[in-house]
Design a protein around this motif. Structure first.
Motif, short mmCIF file in Angstrom:
data_model
loop_
_atom_site.label_atom_id
_atom_site.label_comp_id
_atom_site.label_asym_id
_atom_site.label_seq_id
_atom_site.Cartn_x
_atom_site.Cartn_y
_atom_site.Cartn_z
N TYR A 82 0.83 -1.21 0.00
CA TYR A 82 0.00 0.00 0.00
C TYR A 82 0.87 1.26 0.00
N GLY A 83 2.05 1.16 0.59
CA GLY A 83 2.97 2.29 0.53
C GLY A 83 3.32 2.60 -0.91
N GLN A 84 3.56 1.53 -1.67
CA GLN A 84 3.86 1.70 -3.09
C GLN A 84 2.64 2.30 -3.82
N THR A 85 1.46 1.83 -3.43
CA THR A 85 0.23 2.36 -4.05
C THR A 85 0.09 3.86 -3.79
N ILE A 86 0.39 4.26 -2.55
CA ILE A 86 0.31 5.70 -2.21
C ILE A 86 1.24 6.49 -3.13
N GLY A 87 2.46 5.99 -3.31
CA GLY A 87 3.41 6.67 -4.18
C GLY A 87 2.91 6.73 -5.62
N GLN A 88 2.36 5.61 -6.08
CA GLN A 88 1.89 5.57 -7.47
C GLN A 88 0.72 6.53 -7.70
N VAL A 89 -0.26 6.51 -6.79
CA VAL A 89 -1.43 7.35 -7.05
C VAL A 89 -1.06 8.83 -6.96
N GLN A 90 -0.17 9.18 -6.02
CA GLN A 90 0.23 10.58 -5.91
C GLN A 90 1.02 11.01 -7.16
N ALA A 91 1.93 10.14 -7.60
CA ALA A 91 2.75 10.47 -8.78
C ALA A 91 1.86 10.63 -10.01
N LEU A 92 0.90 9.72 -10.17
CA LEU A 92 0.04 9.81 -11.35
C LEU A 92 -0.90 11.01 -11.28
N ALA A 93 -1.35 11.36 -10.06
CA ALA A 93 -2.20 12.55 -9.92
C ALA A 93 -1.41 13.79 -10.33
N LEU A 94 -0.14 13.85 -9.92
CA LEU A 94 0.70 15.01 -10.28
C LEU A 94 0.88 15.08 -11.80
N ILE A 95 1.20 13.94 -12.40
CA ILE A 95 1.54 13.92 -13.82
C ILE A 95 0.30 14.17 -14.68
N ARG A 96 -0.84 13.64 -14.23
CA ARG A 96 -2.09 13.87 -14.97
C ARG A 96 -2.53 15.33 -14.86
N SER A 97 -2.12 16.00 -13.75
CA SER A 97 -2.54 17.40 -13.57
C SER A 97 -1.95 18.27 -14.67
N ALA A 98 -0.89 17.78 -15.34
CA ALA A 98 -0.31 18.52 -16.46
C ALA A 98 -0.72 17.90 -17.80
N GLY A 99 -1.67 16.96 -17.74
CA GLY A 99 -2.19 16.34 -18.98
C GLY A 99 -1.27 15.28 -19.56
N VAL A 100 -0.25 14.84 -18.80
CA VAL A 100 0.69 13.82 -19.30
C VAL A 100 0.01 12.46 -19.22
N GLU A 101 0.23 11.62 -20.22
CA GLU A 101 -0.38 10.29 -20.27
C GLU A 101 0.25 9.40 -19.19
N ALA A 102 -0.60 8.76 -18.37
CA ALA A 102 -0.10 7.97 -17.24
C ALA A 102 0.68 6.74 -17.72
N GLU A 103 0.18 6.08 -18.76
CA GLU A 103 0.77 4.78 -19.16
C GLU A 103 2.26 4.91 -19.52
N GLY A 104 2.56 5.86 -20.36
CA GLY A 104 3.95 6.03 -20.79
C GLY A 104 4.84 6.46 -19.63
N PHE A 105 4.30 7.33 -18.75
CA PHE A 105 5.06 7.79 -17.59
C PHE A 105 5.40 6.60 -16.68
N MET A 106 4.39 5.74 -16.48
CA MET A 106 4.59 4.58 -15.61
C MET A 106 5.63 3.63 -16.23
N ARG A 107 5.43 3.31 -17.50
CA ARG A 107 6.30 2.33 -18.17
C ARG A 107 7.74 2.82 -18.30
N ASP A 108 7.89 4.05 -18.77
CA ASP A 108 9.23 4.51 -19.14
C ASP A 108 9.99 5.16 -17.98
N LEU A 109 9.25 5.69 -17.00
CA LEU A 109 9.93 6.46 -15.95
C LEU A 109 9.68 5.94 -14.53
N LEU A 110 8.40 5.84 -14.14
CA LEU A 110 8.16 5.52 -12.72
C LEU A 110 8.58 4.09 -12.37
#
Ligand code: NDP
Length: 287
Positions: free
Chosen positions: A175-203
């Motif tokens: 769940y700690g990892q989940t917290i990190g993932q949801v916060q990171a994706l909320a930040l990245i989506r707030s700028a309109g960045v696609e979550a899938e590519g961010f997750m695969r290539d960076l996070l």
């Protein structure tokens, strides 16, 4: 050969019963909502209409229901029928709940193993999943071959509460990892960045790169030594951490999930741990 009754045929209990049947064990099944037994009866299970029938049918009772309150309710109904039986309780619960159930079983002259399932139902019966067990070692060893029908087995100790403790510690990490993932994706989506590519290539690669330090981190915790070869001191991290909170605010994202960690970092700084590694936080939490 061990005979098994599975009590509780939700998504998980049904998967457990199916795995025992597949491995040739005589399996009796019981569920509050009886219709859930039908698919298993079609695969060779015997259906018990009452809890008492299910308990009487087998030497080993595998319980997997929603909570340990329900386990107690089942045992209340069975009264003395559990005498001489072996209970394997795979219901998720706390260490003390497991210890209470072990005491209750012993009072009724039954054996008790507690278990924590580290799998989702489709992983049962495969080596991808495993179950943690705690309770008397001779009981575990006697049953291990049977329990391997469910997948891997990991015995963690005689204290009945340990399987639950390990289980919850592993879920805490998840769940700690989940917290990190949801916060990171909320930040990245707030700028309109696609979550899938961010997750695969960076996070994902970033998380894997950081995981390389986890053994060393745990060694520092065991040694109680948090100040050797520190490359990212806590003081530096605490000074930068508020940027995570502020950036979330700027982007219109809640930072509530991360504020408790900021408080803990600040507390560590107040206590003079500026030059320590983040592993010192483990000691701070164990107050
Ligand atoms: P489900 O919600 O699918 O099933 C719950 C089970 O509990 C059903 O058999 C239900 O009976 C029974 N139940 C609920 N309330 C009562 C009651 N008052 N009296 C009698 N029976 C009752 O859950 P799962 O099977 O998925 O989970 C079972 C356990 O396994 C839980 O402790 C869960 O945390 C754990 N677990 C589950 C995982 C998963 O991915 N599914 C993973 C790891 C552990 P009825 O059908 O009549 O409602």
């Amino acid at each position: 050969m061990t005979t098994i009754s599975v009590l509780g045929l939700g998504a998980m209990g049904s998967a457990l019963a199916k795995a025992f049947l597949k491995n040739g064990y005589a399996t009796t099944v019981w569920n509050r909502t009886e219709a859930k037994a039908d698919a298993l009866v079609a695969q060779g299970a015997s259906k018990a209409s009452t809890i008492e029938q299910a308990i009487e049918a087998s030497d080993t009772l595998v319980l997997c229901v929603v909570t340990n309150d329900v386990v107690h309710a089942i045992l209340d109904e069975a009264k003395d029928a559990i005498q001489g039986k072996t209970i394997v309780n795979l219901t998720n619960g706390t260490p003390n709940q497991a210890r209470d159930l072990a005491v209750r079983a012993t009072k009724h002259h039954a054996e008790y193993l507690d278990g924590g399932i580290m799998a989702v139902p489709p992983m049962i019966g495969t080596e991808a999943g495993y179950v943690l067990y705690s309770g008397p070692q001779p009981v575990f060893e006697r049953l291990e071959k049977t329990l391997r029908a469910l997948g891997g087995t990991k015995y963690v100790g005689a204290d009945a509460g340990l399987a639950a403790l390990y289980d919850l510690a592993l879920l805490t990490g998840m769940y700690g990892q989940t917290i990190g993932q949801v916060q990171a994706l909320a930040l990245i989506r707030s700028a309109g960045v696609e979550a899938e590519g961010f997750m695969r290539d960076l996070l994902d690669p970033w998380m894997k790169a950081m995981a390389a330090f986890s053994t060393e981190f745990a060694q520092q915790v065991d040694a109680g030594n948090h100040t050797e070869n520190v490359v990212s001191p806590l003081g530096m991290q605490a000074a930068a951490f508020h940027n995570l909170i502020d950036a979330a605010g700027e982007q219109g994202v809640s930072a509530d999930l991360f504020k408790p960690l900021q408080s803990l970092l600040n507390e560590a700084v107040d206590q003079g741990h500026d030059n320590a590694d983040l592993s010192v936080l483990v000691d701070l939490l164990r107050r």
